[in-house]
Design a protein around this motif. Structure first.
Motif, PDB file in Angstrom:
ATOM      1  N   LEU A 135      14.925  15.816  47.717  1.00 50.28           N
ATOM      2  CA  LEU A 135      15.448  14.923  46.676  1.00 50.28           C
ATOM      3  C   LEU A 135      16.296  15.712  45.700  1.00 50.28           C
ATOM      4  O   LEU A 135      15.839  16.732  45.159  1.00 50.28           O
ATOM      5  CB  LEU A 135      14.289  14.322  45.870  1.00 50.28           C
ATOM      6  N   TRP A 165      16.307   5.488  42.051  1.00 52.63           N
ATOM      7  CA  TRP A 165      15.567   6.223  43.075  1.00 52.63           C
ATOM      8  C   TRP A 165      14.993   5.322  44.154  1.00 52.63           C
ATOM      9  O   TRP A 165      14.491   5.795  45.170  1.00 52.63           O
ATOM     10  CB  TRP A 165      14.409   7.003  42.421  1.00 52.63           C
ATOM     11  N   GLN A 166      15.047   3.993  43.928  1.00 56.58           N
ATOM     12  CA  GLN A 166      14.360   3.095  44.867  1.00 56.58           C
ATOM     13  C   GLN A 166      14.794   3.283  46.323  1.00 56.58           C
ATOM     14  O   GLN A 166      13.934   3.358  47.211  1.00 56.58           O
ATOM     15  CB  GLN A 166      14.514   1.641  44.411  1.00 56.58           C
ATOM     16  N   LEU A 169      13.036   6.294  47.659  1.00 61.85           N
ATOM     17  CA  LEU A 169      11.599   6.045  47.825  1.00 61.85           C
ATOM     18  C   LEU A 169      11.350   5.136  49.023  1.00 61.85           C
ATOM     19  O   LEU A 169      10.408   5.352  49.797  1.00 61.85           O
ATOM     20  CB  LEU A 169      11.027   5.443  46.540  1.00 61.85           C
ATOM     21  N   ASP A 170      12.213   4.130  49.190  1.00 66.77           N
ATOM     22  CA  ASP A 170      12.069   3.226  50.338  1.00 66.77           C
ATOM     23  C   ASP A 170      12.264   3.981  51.657  1.00 66.77           C
ATOM     24  O   ASP A 170      11.538   3.761  52.631  1.00 66.77           O
ATOM     25  CB  ASP A 170      13.088   2.078  50.251  1.00 66.77           C
ATOM     26  N   ALA A 173       9.203   6.008  52.326  1.00 67.27           N
ATOM     27  CA  ALA A 173       8.070   5.162  52.706  1.00 67.27           C
ATOM     28  C   ALA A 173       8.213   4.676  54.146  1.00 67.27           C
ATOM     29  O   ALA A 173       7.217   4.468  54.847  1.00 67.27           O
ATOM     30  CB  ALA A 173       7.956   3.982  51.743  1.00 67.27           C
ATOM     31  N   LEU A 199       8.204  10.191  38.908  1.00 66.69           N
ATOM     32  CA  LEU A 199       8.689  10.459  40.259  1.00 66.69           C
ATOM     33  C   LEU A 199       7.546  10.950  41.163  1.00 66.69           C
ATOM     34  O   LEU A 199       7.381  10.478  42.292  1.00 66.69           O
ATOM     35  CB  LEU A 199       9.806  11.518  40.174  1.00 66.69           C
ATOM     36  N   ARG A 202       5.272   8.112  42.102  1.00 65.68           N
ATOM     37  CA  ARG A 202       5.854   7.231  43.130  1.00 65.68           C
ATOM     38  C   ARG A 202       5.720   7.890  44.506  1.00 65.68           C
ATOM     39  O   ARG A 202       5.422   7.248  45.498  1.00 65.68           O
ATOM     40  CB  ARG A 202       7.341   6.949  42.847  1.00 65.68           C
ATOM     41  N   LEU A 203       5.951   9.212  44.568  1.00 61.30           N
ATOM     42  CA  LEU A 203       5.841   9.911  45.858  1.00 61.30           C
ATOM     43  C   LEU A 203       4.395   9.919  46.339  1.00 61.30           C
ATOM     44  O   LEU A 203       4.123   9.705  47.524  1.00 61.30           O
ATOM     45  CB  LEU A 203       6.368  11.350  45.715  1.00 61.30           C
ATOM     46  N   ILE A 206       3.056   7.117  48.447  1.00 61.83           N
ATOM     47  CA  ILE A 206       3.465   6.974  49.852  1.00 61.83           C
ATOM     48  C   ILE A 206       2.446   7.721  50.709  1.00 61.83           C
ATOM     49  O   ILE A 206       2.342   8.944  50.649  1.00 61.83           O
ATOM     50  CB  ILE A 206       4.894   7.544  50.051  1.00 61.83           C
TER      51      ILE A 206
END
Ligand SMILES: *Cc1c(COP(=O)(O)O)cnc(C)c1O
Ligand code: SF4
Length: 357
Positions: A135, A165-166, A169-170, A173, A199, A202-203, A206
């Motif tokens: 990233l 960042w979506q 992240l998608d 995932a 951040l 969010r990681l 997953i």
């Protein structure tokens, strides 16, 4: 269009009107690193004056100013304090001082030498190697290294706001083969603790991600950044953290930088180092052996020694691979095996870094 110079996506917050003593200590530390960044040197004349050096070091002040226009000078005070006044060949100074040769345009030196553009799967995410994705957490750095392999990276196109960042992240995932995320940049630790925590959380959500690797030069160049809040954040996440610092010379690892790195090690975080083999900076057996030995003395494992990526403006730092091989062999004859980094180069399209030794 000239590349956007790397700088914080938002200016460091101004000092609060309150005195630091009224802040909680961790907030004070957070303010402290942002103030250190705000106080960094941005003017080559000031840098030279601070070191008691002549304004015209070698040919081409004007050319130097031209080089600075596309990639501005940036040197934190802490890093300056580790340079030797009056020494124009100081190995720390040579890493940050713009030189006329940066404007040379030798064949083979290009903007994207490592194939980053081809590996960019969605904004802000490079997926080159099996199991790992990188990233671009921010385009900003706390220091501008003249040999930087991403000095022409189009950071302006990368995510700025958290919601940007979506897509990254998608992507992470949806690809269950990825188990490790590298935060890079720029320097990911220029995100403040709140943004970084967002951040990392969010990681961590997953499920197939297991490891978090932070590639950062801040413990070395802006040691204030190693705050208790940062260490707590790394210890608290479900992901196994690795911090890869970037020191090229033993003299970078003294004083406050040494304290900062030791704090990470003492907190139980695995700390590795990557260095770049650089003409005049560390292209001797003594310099490389001293760096590696300093690292292991601090509990840091020398991970990679990178052959310079052939990026436009950096040719004056190149050391021939044959010479690099000879240097690494000589270091191996002096130090424990675990002190010798793997000498590698990065070739676009290869499934891993390419060993050279
Ligand atoms: C170097 C790099 C990595 C990490 O490679 P390792 O050999 O695991 O250190 C991952 N992604 C990208 C895009 C890289 O350039
Ligand atoms: S080498 Fe690292 S710290 Fe230095 S300018 Fe490049 S990205 Fe920033």
């Amino acid at each position: 269009m000239p590349p956007a110079p790397a700088r914080p996506e938002s200016p460091p917050s101004p000092l609060p009107a309150t005195r630091p003593s009224t802040l909680t200590s961790s907030l004070a530390r957070e303010v402290s690193w942002q103030r250190s960044l705000a106080l960094a040197i941005r003017d080559p004349e000031v840098l030279l004056a601070e070191l008691g050096l002549e304004r015209d070091l070698g040919p081409g002040v004007l050319a130097r100013l031209e080089a600075v226009r596309s990639f501005p000078l940036l040197v934190p005070r802490s890093y300056l304090a580790r340079m030797t006044p009056g020494d124009p060949r100081d190995p720390l100074l040579l890493q940050v001082l713009p030189r006329a040769e940066e404007l040379d345009d030798p064949a083979g030196f290009v903007d994207d030498a490592v194939g980053d553009a081809a590996a960019r799967v969605v904004p802000g995410l490079l997926h080159k190697y099996a199991g790992r994705a990188l990233l671009i957490a921010t385009g900003a750095c706390a220091i501008h290294c003249r040999y930087c392999f991403r000095r022409h990276y189009p950071y302006g196109d990368e995510p700025k706001r958290l919601e940007d960042w979506q897509p990254a992240l998608d992507y992470l995932a949806s690809d269950r083969s990825v188990h490790e995320v590298l935060l890079s940049g720029g320097d990911p630790l220029l995100l403040n603790d709140d943004r970084l925590a967002w951040l990392v959380d969010r990681l961590a959500e997953i499920p197939h991600l297991r490891r978090l690797r932070i590639h950062t030069r801040l413990p070395v160049v802006l040691p204030d950044r190693v705050t208790p809040g940062l260490i707590d954040l790394l210890r608290a996440t479900r992901l196994t953290p690795f911090v890869v610092i970037h020191a090229n010379h033993a003299r970078e690892l003294v004083a406050d930088a040494s304290d900062a790195v030791r704090e990470l090690v003492r907190a139980g975080i695995s700390v590795l180092n990557q260095a770049v083999l650089l003409r005049r900076v560390n292209d001797s057996v003594d310099a490389l052996a001293a760096l590696c030995e300093r690292l292991i003395d601090m509990g840091v494992l020398p991970y990679y020694l990178h052959q310079l990526d052939r990026v436009r403006g950096t040719s004056q730092f190149e050391v021939p691979v044959e010479e690099g091989r000879r240097l690494v062999a000589a270091v191996r004859a002096r130090l424990p095996g675990y002190a010798v980094p793997e000498y590698v180069c990065e070739q676009p399209g290869e499934p891993h870094k390419t060993p050279l030794a």
